[in-house]
Write an enzyme that holds these catalytic residues in place. Structure first.
Site, PDB file in Angstrom:
ATOM      1  N   ASP A  50      69.607  67.197  62.321  1.00  0.00           N
ATOM      2  CA  ASP A  50      70.819  66.413  62.114  1.00  0.00           C
ATOM      3  C   ASP A  50      70.863  65.164  62.983  1.00  0.00           C
ATOM      4  O   ASP A  50      70.195  65.079  64.020  1.00  0.00           O
ATOM      5  CB  ASP A  50      72.057  67.254  62.449  1.00  0.00           C
ATOM      6  CG  ASP A  50      72.423  68.217  61.334  1.00  0.00           C
ATOM      7  OD1 ASP A  50      71.592  68.430  60.435  1.00  0.00           O
ATOM      8  OD2 ASP A  50      73.543  68.771  61.384  1.00  0.00           O
ATOM      9  N   HIS A 194      68.092  69.120  66.144  1.00  0.00           N
ATOM     10  CA  HIS A 194      68.429  67.697  66.266  1.00  0.00           C
ATOM     11  C   HIS A 194      67.214  66.923  66.764  1.00  0.00           C
ATOM     12  O   HIS A 194      66.645  67.275  67.803  1.00  0.00           O
ATOM     13  CB  HIS A 194      69.592  67.496  67.243  1.00  0.00           C
ATOM     14  CG  HIS A 194      70.847  68.212  66.833  1.00  0.00           C
ATOM     15  ND1 HIS A 194      71.056  69.548  67.123  1.00  0.00           N
ATOM     16  CD2 HIS A 194      71.940  67.777  66.143  1.00  0.00           C
ATOM     17  CE1 HIS A 194      72.244  69.908  66.630  1.00  0.00           C
ATOM     18  NE2 HIS A 194      72.794  68.854  66.039  1.00  0.00           N
TER      19      HIS A 194
END
Length: 244
Positions: A50, A194
């Site tokens: 993300d 991430h």
């Protein structure tokens, strides 16, 4: 799969064919593409990243390429705009792209027009960078409600959350990220990570090798959820209480 959202939903934290033979005059031996992975027959897992593309995305892509692993990147439009070279490379190397808004606001606290603007600006930024538009939506913070679902349906996108997280944003520790990821890995899993967390990128060679040694095929989200027959506006995985 029919749509499950019928009232307000708020969820927290919670991408074998063979090439045609070369012309007879060519001396090169015909090459074959890798066989498509059937996640109903083998162990599959989807690593998802993300908030990117982050500044370490190039190193992450190098690792994925080295081990022939695929991933899904839920991109923020602002970074797709500022780092288009990574977006283009993601597509070229067979990874899947998802929409994670333009500037990461809480959609459940945003007006419908603002949500549409966030989604559309990201679609535009990704298309400009790589010539494709994301087909999946992951709302910021994993938060959605009926309005978000309706807007996702307008854009023809299911909402994709995750089965577990690496907690990389919290620990920012290579060993902790590796341990947590392997701990929550399961067939059909969708893992939240991430690519702006340097320690995640540093841990990836070991994580990928460990998962592959356990028999996992690292594939895109769309391959993992293929059998779910998701429709635009559907949410997957469903939160507790929303199962059929």
């Amino acid at each position: 799969m029919s749509r499950q959202l019928s009232s307000l939903l708020a969820i927290a934290a919670v991408c074998v064919t063979t090439l045609a033979p070369l012309p007879a005059q060519a001396a090169t031996t015909p090459k074959k593409k890798a066989a498509a992975v059937d996640c109903e027959q083998v162990k599959c897992i989807a690593l998802t990243f993300d908030d990117g593309p982050g500044k370490y995305a190039g190193t992450l892509l190098d690792t994925l390429k080295k081990y022939d692993a695929k991933a899904t990147f839920f991109l923020e439009g602002q970074y797709a705009k500022s780092r288009p070279q990574y977006v283009k490379r993601m597509v070229a190397e067979g990874h899947e792209l998802g929409n994670h808004s333009y500037s990461h606001p809480d959609f459940t606290k945003s007006e419908p027009g603002a949500i549409r603007n966030e989604i559309q600006k990201t679609q535009d930024a990704v298309k400009k960078a790589a010539g494709v538009e994301p087909k999946l939506l992951r709302p910021p913070y994993g938060l959605a409600d009926l309005t978000v679902s309706d807007i996702a349906e307008e854009y023809g996108m299911p909402i994709i959350l995750w089965t577990a997280g690496s907690e990389d944003w919290s620990s920012k520790n290579v060993e902790a990220i590796k341990k947590k990821t392997l701990e929550v890995a399961k067939p059909g899993g969708i893992i939240l990570m991430h690519d702006w967390v340097k320690q995640t990128v540093d841990a990836m060679p070991s994580i990928v090798k460990s998962l592959q040694n356990k028999g996992y095929h690292l594939v895109t989200v769309s391959e993992v959820v293929k059998g779910e027959n998701l429709e635009p506006g559907d949410i997957y995985p469903l939160p507790a209480g929303w199962e059929n």
